[in-house]
Design an enzyme around this catalytic site. Structure first.
Site, PDB file in Angstrom:
ATOM      1  N   GLU A   1      -9.530   9.367   4.540  1.00 41.62           N
ATOM      2  CA  GLU A   1      -9.747   7.925   4.437  1.00 41.62           C
ATOM      3  C   GLU A   1     -10.711   7.568   3.316  1.00 41.62           C
ATOM      4  O   GLU A   1     -10.658   6.484   2.751  1.00 41.62           O
ATOM      5  CB  GLU A   1     -10.268   7.370   5.765  1.00 41.62           C
ATOM      6  CG  GLU A   1      -9.249   7.351   6.882  1.00 41.62           C
ATOM      7  CD  GLU A   1      -8.099   6.399   6.606  1.00 41.62           C
ATOM      8  OE1 GLU A   1      -8.349   5.320   6.040  1.00 41.62           O
ATOM      9  OE2 GLU A   1      -6.949   6.736   6.941  1.00 41.62           O
TER      10      GLU A   1
ATOM     11  N   GLU B   1     -13.970   5.664  -1.302  1.00 43.84           N
ATOM     12  CA  GLU B   1     -14.895   4.768  -0.597  1.00 43.84           C
ATOM     13  C   GLU B   1     -15.729   5.566   0.404  1.00 43.84           C
ATOM     14  O   GLU B   1     -15.218   6.023   1.419  1.00 43.84           O
ATOM     15  CB  GLU B   1     -14.110   3.666   0.110  1.00 43.84           C
ATOM     16  CG  GLU B   1     -13.293   2.804  -0.845  1.00 43.84           C
ATOM     17  CD  GLU B   1     -12.293   1.939  -0.112  1.00 43.84           C
ATOM     18  OE1 GLU B   1     -12.698   0.846   0.332  1.00 43.84           O
ATOM     19  OE2 GLU B   1     -11.132   2.365   0.054  1.00 43.84           O
TER      20      GLU B   1
ATOM     21  N   LYS C   1     -16.135   4.518   4.478  1.00 46.07           N
ATOM     22  CA  LYS C   1     -15.013   4.400   5.394  1.00 46.07           C
ATOM     23  C   LYS C   1     -15.172   5.403   6.526  1.00 46.07           C
ATOM     24  O   LYS C   1     -15.587   6.539   6.312  1.00 46.07           O
ATOM     25  CB  LYS C   1     -13.686   4.654   4.665  1.00 46.07           C
ATOM     26  CG  LYS C   1     -13.058   3.406   4.087  1.00 46.07           C
ATOM     27  CD  LYS C   1     -11.597   3.634   3.781  1.00 46.07           C
ATOM     28  CE  LYS C   1     -10.872   2.321   3.624  1.00 46.07           C
ATOM     29  NZ  LYS C   1      -9.432   2.508   3.386  1.00 46.07           N
TER      30      LYS C   1
ATOM     31  N   GLU D   1       0.848  -1.197   0.000  1.00 47.17           N
ATOM     32  CA  GLU D   1       0.000   0.000   0.000  1.00 47.17           C
ATOM     33  C   GLU D   1       0.880   1.242   0.000  1.00 47.17           C
ATOM     34  O   GLU D   1       1.854   1.317   0.748  1.00 47.17           O
ATOM     35  CB  GLU D   1      -0.901   0.088   1.244  1.00 47.17           C
ATOM     36  CG  GLU D   1      -2.076  -0.847   1.293  1.00 47.17           C
ATOM     37  CD  GLU D   1      -2.945  -0.583   2.534  1.00 47.17           C
ATOM     38  OE1 GLU D   1      -2.906   0.548   3.071  1.00 47.17           O
ATOM     39  OE2 GLU D   1      -3.651  -1.509   2.956  1.00 47.17           O
TER      40      GLU D   1
END
Length: 467
Positions: free
Chosen positions: A326, A317, A320, A263
């Protein structure tokens, strides 16, 4: 003529990358959202973008079925909540592998299993289950005759390091070394696998923006940082953080274990206290990283090892929790529209810009990530050879600079004014700097596939004063 020279420069980068095994770019496909495209459409998107490696956070049958016969290599995951039961009972591991791996392989090209994720940072204290779970999953792969094709590992957060600065002082937290780090590394070595690590320069920058240069964090032109422990110069924070992990492995005598960055990324939106979160900076970070990986970039401490990286993440997203950032690491909106434009394949690297979508160039400023107008430090700057890449790579770059690059290299021929010192590093520095100055110290003109870097103090030992 400038366009032609840039084309030849790109050819050079391709040649230089041949001296190290080619690096790779993959993408994390996380699905904590209620508005994402169907997996079949996601597979079409991946293929359209030239992405042939994807990392999941589970073993969704719908996703794995959609990936079948796509020729996309897949890393799947055993979530943290399954670690304790998998560690306690081999039959649990066998059933999991049967239902989630052998059922889909080889139609779905599963290449690795991430057993847990950032387990050492898990508040549920699952660390003690990690290595036993990894061993049982591997035993299951052996049982189903899949162990030669599918590797096991476990992504580790950078917080597992006790020390990361300077990079040469990198070490793991003492309380992790004997109980879990060494046993895990032994298993990785025995099975021919690799160490997975998650690296986020954004976190370091946003917490220390008064001490860390944004240009240094975004792979842009800067004066660099010299490691006080070994004298190596770092031109970006990503390399420095990754080499801290290499140093930590070396300190435990696991130099032979390779690393994959599972990541890394940069948010396009953040809260007001998340300094640096923006579309422009995200485009600059991810775009420059992709260029570095796909043109044979290496770290100063491990110049022989390619960079294999999974970007985080494919989509924004919306479900989240936590900080605004985030929910905004995606390269794409759920609509499949790009959040910003960056190259993702070697074929796309011919474009020198990574820019936010729907933001005009006039609205961007170099300090926040317009790659085509990278700022140059006030005063003078020079381009010098990176001796750590080895003579072979330096010679290839030197040949380019004195040939297609158009540099007049007569002064470094025998009996000429800049022939001495007669070393490949000195001659390459002369040629690299000439090329750099000829191209107005432009972005990308002092890299040569990692064989050069910029300094802001006169490097007189390389006879650059003759230029």
């Amino acid at each position: 003529m400038a366009t032609l020279r840039f084309y030849y420069f790109l050819l050079l980068l391709s040649v230089l990358s041949a001296f190290a095994e080619a690096g790779s770019i993959g993408i994390n496909y996380c699905r904590i959202a209620n508005n994402l495209p169907e997996p079949s459409k996601v597979v079409q998107l991946l293929k359209a973008q030239g992405l042939n490696r994807v990392k999941l956070y589970d073993t969704s049958s719908e996703v794995l079925t959609a990936l079948a016969n796509s020729d996309i290599s897949v890393t799947v995951a055993l979530p943290n909540e399954f670690l304790s039961s998998t560690a306690a009972d081999q039959s649990v591991a066998d059933k999991w592998v049967d239902a989630n791996i052998s059922k889909f392989y080889p139609a779905t090209k599963i290449e690795a299993i991430a057993v847990g994720n950032e387990v050492f940072a898990d508040p549920n204290n699952t660390t003690k289950f990690l290595v036993p779970a990894m061993k049982n999953i591997h035993a299951s792969l052996v049982k189903y005759k899949l162990d030669s094709a599918i590797k096991i590992s476990s992504p580790v957060a950078l917080s597992a390091l006790q020390s990361s600065y300077p990079s040469s002082f990198g070490s793991f937290k003492a309380e992790l070394v004997e109980p879990v780090i060494k046993p895990m590394l032994d298993l990785l070595r025995q099975t021919g696998s690799y160490f997975m690590v998650n690296v986020y320069p954004f976190f370091a920058y946003t917490a220390n923006s008064d001490q860390i240069s944004l240009d240094y964090t975004l792979f842009k032109q800067n004066s660099g940082v010299v490691d006080s422990g070994n004298g190596l110069r770092y031109n970006n924070l990503f390399d420095a953080q990754l080499d801290a992990v290499f140093a930590a492995l070396s300190a435990l005598r696991y130099d032979d274990v390779k690393i994959v960055v599972t990541e890394t990324g940069w948010p396009s939106v953040g809260d007001t206290n998340e300094i640096g979160a923006s579309q422009a900076n995200a485009a600059s970070y991810n775009g420059n990283l992709v260029r570095r990986v796909l043109t044979g970039g290496v770290t100063p401490l491990r110049p022989q090892d390619p960079l294999n990286v999974f970007l985080f993440a494919l989509f924004n997203e919306n479900q989240k929790s936590g900080l605004t950032s985030e929910r905004n690491y995606g390269l794409f909106y759920p609509s499949e529209q790009k959040v910003y434009d960056i190259p993702l394949t070697k074929a796309e690297i011919g474009s020198s810009q990574s820019t936010p979508v729907n933001v005009s160039k006039s609205q961007q400023v170099p300090a926040t990530g317009d790659m085509s107008e990278t700022s140059v430090p006030s005063g003078q700057a020079w381009c010098v050879a990176n001796e750590n890449v080895g003579e072979e790579k330096l010679q290839t770059a030197l040949d380019y600079a004195c040939g297609e690059g158009g540099v007049d290299c007569r002064p470094i021929q025998p009996d000429s004014t800049c022939y001495n010192p007669d070393t490949i590093v000195a001659h390459a520095s002369y040629a690299f700097n000439s090329y750099y100055q000829k191209n107005s110290r432009g972005a990308g003109s002092c890299d040569f596939g990692g064989a050069a870097y910029v300094v802001t103090q006169p490097p007189s030992t390389y006879s650059l004063d003759h230029i």
